[in-house]
Design a protein around this motif. Structure first.
Motif, PDB file in Angstrom:
ATOM      1  N   GLU A  13       0.825  -1.210   0.000  1.00 53.26           N
ATOM      2  CA  GLU A  13       0.000   0.000   0.000  1.00 53.26           C
ATOM      3  C   GLU A  13       0.856   1.254   0.000  1.00 53.26           C
ATOM      4  N   ARG A  17       0.773   4.158  -2.818  1.00 53.74           N
ATOM      5  CA  ARG A  17       0.479   5.545  -2.468  1.00 53.74           C
ATOM      6  C   ARG A  17       1.588   6.483  -2.939  1.00 53.74           C
ATOM      7  N   ARG A  22      -0.072  10.197  -2.825  1.00 51.22           N
ATOM      8  CA  ARG A  22      -1.038  10.396  -1.743  1.00 51.22           C
ATOM      9  C   ARG A  22      -0.285  10.363  -0.413  1.00 51.22           C
ATOM     10  N   ILE A  24       1.069   9.252   3.087  1.00 47.43           N
ATOM     11  CA  ILE A  24       1.331   7.922   3.623  1.00 47.43           C
ATOM     12  C   ILE A  24       1.052   7.932   5.128  1.00 47.43           C
TER      13      ILE A  24
END
Length: 92
Positions: A13, A17, A22, A24
């Motif tokens: 993930e 990201r 995006r 974290i």
């Protein structure tokens, strides 16, 4: 889900990201609960001394073991940390 699978998923993930830029969210430094999957392997209970022994962590004093019936079949559990101590949570 095993601990190794959780770590692998978290790393995957994080990688995804970073690709899409995006924010974290990092892992917590303090854990409030631990999932115990298999009785006799990942954890063992000592009813006489109110202790639970967790694989790779050691032995902890646990409150609430007296609530488990003598003929109960124990499968999985969750060790929960509260301000008053550690508690065992058994589903069912």
């Amino acid at each position: 889900m095993k601990k190794a699978e959780r770590i692998r998923n978290t790393l995957q993930e994080t990688k995804e990201r970073r690709k899409i830029q995006r924010p974290i969210v990092f892992q917590q430094k303090f854990v409030n609960s631990i999932a115990l999957k298999q009785y006799g392997v990942s954890y063992k209970l000592d009813f006489a001394r109110n202790r639970v022994r967790i694989q790779k962590l050691g032995s902890f004093r646990v409150l609430g073991l007296h609530q488990i019936p003598d003929n109960a079949e124990i499968a999985n559990a969750v060790l929960v940390s509260k301000p008053s101590g550690y508690y065992g949570s058994w589903p069912g």
